[in-house]
Write an enzyme that holds these catalytic residues in place. Structure first.
Site, PDB file in Angstrom:
ATOM      1  N   GLU A 114      -6.048  -0.451  -6.954  1.00  0.00           N
ATOM      2  CA  GLU A 114      -6.040  -1.525  -5.956  1.00  0.00           C
ATOM      3  C   GLU A 114      -6.589  -0.998  -4.631  1.00  0.00           C
ATOM      4  OE1 GLU A 114      -2.550  -4.463  -7.494  1.00  0.00           O
ATOM      5  OE2 GLU A 114      -1.915  -2.714  -6.329  1.00  0.00           O
ATOM      6  N   CYS A 127      -7.968   0.178   3.037  1.00  0.00           N
ATOM      7  CA  CYS A 127      -7.019   1.148   2.483  1.00  0.00           C
ATOM      8  C   CYS A 127      -7.515   1.524   1.087  1.00  0.00           C
ATOM      9  CB  CYS A 127      -5.618   0.549   2.419  1.00  0.00           C
ATOM     10  SG  CYS A 127      -4.399   1.710   1.781  1.00  0.00           S
ATOM     11  N   CYS A 134      -0.099   8.224  -9.549  1.00  0.00           N
ATOM     12  CA  CYS A 134       0.115   9.355  -8.633  1.00  0.00           C
ATOM     13  C   CYS A 134       0.955  10.433  -9.315  1.00  0.00           C
ATOM     14  CB  CYS A 134       0.843   8.874  -7.373  1.00  0.00           C
ATOM     15  SG  CYS A 134       0.890  10.129  -6.085  1.00  0.00           S
ATOM     16  N   CYS A 138       7.324   9.537  -4.910  1.00  0.00           N
ATOM     17  CA  CYS A 138       8.080   9.172  -3.708  1.00  0.00           C
ATOM     18  C   CYS A 138       8.914   7.938  -4.057  1.00  0.00           C
ATOM     19  CB  CYS A 138       7.122   8.898  -2.553  1.00  0.00           C
ATOM     20  SG  CYS A 138       6.047  10.313  -2.223  1.00  0.00           S
ATOM     21  N   CYS A 141       8.052   4.291  -2.957  1.00  0.00           N
ATOM     22  CA  CYS A 141       6.668   3.834  -3.161  1.00  0.00           C
ATOM     23  C   CYS A 141       6.449   3.269  -4.566  1.00  0.00           C
ATOM     24  CB  CYS A 141       5.723   5.012  -2.947  1.00  0.00           C
ATOM     25  SG  CYS A 141       4.000   4.629  -3.330  1.00  0.00           S
ATOM     26  N   GLY A 195      -2.223   7.202  -4.836  1.00  0.00           N
ATOM     27  CA  GLY A 195      -2.527   8.612  -5.072  1.00  0.00           C
ATOM     28  C   GLY A 195      -2.388   9.496  -3.845  1.00  0.00           C
ATOM     29  N   GLU A 196      -2.330  10.781  -4.128  1.00  0.00           N
ATOM     30  CA  GLU A 196      -2.263  11.817  -3.093  1.00  0.00           C
ATOM     31  C   GLU A 196      -3.668  12.379  -2.911  1.00  0.00           C
ATOM     32  OE1 GLU A 196      -2.256  14.324  -0.509  1.00  0.00           O
ATOM     33  OE2 GLU A 196      -0.210  13.530  -0.709  1.00  0.00           O
ATOM     34  N   SER A 227      -4.125  10.343   4.650  1.00  0.00           N
ATOM     35  CA  SER A 227      -2.674  10.471   4.662  1.00  0.00           C
ATOM     36  C   SER A 227      -2.210  11.339   3.502  1.00  0.00           C
ATOM     37  CB  SER A 227      -2.024   9.093   4.546  1.00  0.00           C
ATOM     38  OG  SER A 227      -0.625   9.244   4.409  1.00  0.00           O
ATOM     39  N   PHE A 250       5.946  11.261   6.281  1.00  0.00           N
ATOM     40  CA  PHE A 250       7.047  12.134   6.706  1.00  0.00           C
ATOM     41  C   PHE A 250       8.396  11.545   6.271  1.00  0.00           C
ATOM     42  CE2 PHE A 250       8.018  15.975   8.611  1.00  0.00           C
ATOM     43  CZ  PHE A 250       9.105  15.875   9.467  1.00  0.00           C
ATOM     44  N   HIS A 251       8.803  10.433   6.807  1.00  0.00           N
ATOM     45  CA  HIS A 251       9.863   9.557   6.288  1.00  0.00           C
ATOM     46  C   HIS A 251      11.292  10.081   6.312  1.00  0.00           C
ATOM     47  CE1 HIS A 251       6.524   7.163   5.061  1.00  0.00           C
ATOM     48  NE2 HIS A 251       6.166   7.952   4.087  1.00  0.00           N
ATOM     49  N   CYS A 369       2.025  -1.888   2.516  1.00  0.00           N
ATOM     50  CA  CYS A 369       2.212  -0.447   2.299  1.00  0.00           C
ATOM     51  C   CYS A 369       3.281  -0.177   1.242  1.00  0.00           C
ATOM     52  CB  CYS A 369       2.652   0.216   3.594  1.00  0.00           C
ATOM     53  SG  CYS A 369       1.467  -0.043   4.896  1.00  0.00           S
TER      54      CYS A 369
HETATM   55  S1  SF4 Z   1       3.603   7.644  -1.118  1.00  0.00           S
HETATM   56 FE1  SF4 Z   1       1.620   8.441  -1.719  1.00  0.00          FE
HETATM   57  S2  SF4 Z   1       2.061  10.448  -2.576  1.00  0.00           S
HETATM   58 FE2  SF4 Z   1       3.980   9.314  -2.585  1.00  0.00          FE
HETATM   59  S3  SF4 Z   1       4.077   8.329  -4.619  1.00  0.00           S
HETATM   60 FE3  SF4 Z   1       3.136   6.858  -3.183  1.00  0.00          FE
HETATM   61  S4  SF4 Z   1       0.960   7.169  -3.450  1.00  0.00           S
HETATM   62 FE4  SF4 Z   1       1.967   8.975  -4.269  1.00  0.00          FE
END
Ligand code: SF4
Length: 392
Positions: A114, A127, A134, A138, A141, A195-196, A227, A250-251, A369
């Site tokens: 997406e 974005c 991923c 997290c 997410c 994804g990272e 990010s 960070f969170h 987000c």
């Molecule tokens: S916040 Fe980013 S790194 Fe973490 S699970 Fe979601 S997509 Fe992956």
């Protein structure tokens, strides 16, 4: 305000790459030049031809070799014989009542990712996703519940930018002006999609270099924000090899909480991450590192958390993006109350940190987000395989 619109674009035929032909989208300039020499373009012409092709593809947005009129008919025929200029396939396009657009795109192997376009006054942000699913999980997410299928190629990453420009009609008319007629609709890129990005470093780097190239899409490096959830070994490299702005997922203000919210913290904890950010070569007062902080009710939103965050940021040119949590089906958290978020922001601002509260966009089409997730959940690569591939 009209209701969200979903357009099924299956009816629009898209040329799929035939086997054996190389897709030129996503190749770096040296790789493109090498590909031209390989099909017999004389070495002494290759640099010029690369420049001409580059301008057609990335400045004018032309993806039909036959239309590239400053190349001889013979060269155009040879190019069409050997290469393709393909973008990811657009599957669905949804438009939120607030103007946010979400594209579901299909890439090689039938996987889907997406992409979200967020229009604002005088600017527009895309974005972009860098992986299908991923590696990381997290817990706030939605993407994190989707196992990693694979990294996107550089072509599939920059292809998202080109696809959005197609949809926005933002390519200049070939041969007419510079195309810089007023503010851009797509003026910023954030690598905050699925994804990272730092677990797919080379492809992300090459794609962003293409987007930044002054003879093509020509987006300034300060218009691009990458990010990361905290892949420490790749942070300095981002400054050296990409040079874009940096944001950090960070969170949390304690390792105990961040281990749960952002499990990569178990590998590089808060202290290690902050040490790397203090060394980030590109961080200055005019180019601050963005600390993303999702506001979760009763989890990380106390006054004590806010005060701890101020202490942790000591000495880092930073700003904090407060993100009211966007719920998704089965999410284990609730969004903090508006009063709580404002109180949190006040503590940060009184300490001198800009801490805008992000307005959720595209919630009605699950484009906000942390809400992105695609249907493709077929395969999974083991953590060991990823480590073997990335060496991290
Ligand atoms: S916040 Fe980013 S790194 Fe973490 S699970 Fe979601 S997509 Fe992956």
């Amino acid at each position: 305000m009209h209701a969200p619109v979903t357009q099924d674009v299956h009816t629009i035929p898209r040329k799929l790459p035939e086997s054996g032909r190389t897709n030129l989208i996503g190749l770096t300039r040296p790789a493109l030049r090498a590909a031209l020499v390989e099909i017999g373009i004389p070495e002494k012409q290759a640099k010029m031809r690369t420049g001409q092709l580059w301008q057609w593809i990335y400045h004018w947005g032309v993806r039909d070799f036959a239309a590239m009129t400053n190349l001889s008919k013979d060269i155009r025929a040879r190019l069409a014989e050997s290469f393709t200029l393909d973008l990811p396939e657009l599957v669905t396009r949804q438009v939120s009542e607030d103007g946010t657009r979400k594209y579901l795109v299909r890439i090689a192997g039938g996987h889907e990712v997406e992409v979200v376009y967020i229009p604002e006054e005088g600017r527009g942000t895309l974005c972009v996703s860098s992986q299908v699913g991923c590696t990381l999980t997290c817990s706030f997410c939605h993407t994190g519940t989707q196992k990693l299928v694979r990294n996107l190629t550089a072509g599939e990453i920059v292809g998202q930018v080109m696809l959005a420009r197609d949809d926005l009609g933002e390519w200049p008319e070939p041969g007419v002006g510079t195309g810089e007629a007023g503010p851009r609709l797509l003026s910023n890129i954030v690598l905050m999609g699925m994804g990272e990005p730092l677990y797919n470093f080379e492809n992300v780097r090459d794609a962003m270099k293409i987007a930044m190239d002054g003879e093509g899409i020509a987006l300034g490096r300060r218009r691009i924000t990458l990010s990361t959830s905290g892949v420490v070994p790749e942070i300095a490299r981002t400054a050296q090899e990409i040079g874009c702005l940096l944001a950090v997922s960070f969170h949390a203000t304690t390792d105990a909480t961040r281990d749960i919210l952002v499990p990569i913290n178990k590998r590089w904890n808060i202290e290690t991450l902050l040490a790397a950010l203090r060394e980030y070569p590109k961080a200055t007062n005019s180019e601050r590192i963005t600390f993303e902080y999702v506001m979760l009710d009763g989890v990380n939103d106390s006054d004590a958390d806010a005060h701890r965050l101020v202490e942790l940021l000591e000495g880092i040119p930073a700003k904090v993006n407060l993100i009211p949590f966007n719920e998704w089906p089965g999410a284990p958290y609730k969004r903090s109350s508006n009063n709580r978020i404002r109180a949190f922001a006040t503590i940060l601002m009184q300490a001198g940190y800009a801490s805008p509260i992000r307005t959720p966009r595209g919630e009605d089409i699950m484009a906000a987000c942390g809400q992105l997730k695609s249907a493709t959940e077929r395969q999974r690569k083991s953590r060991a395989q990823i480590a073997a591939e990335t060496g991290l």
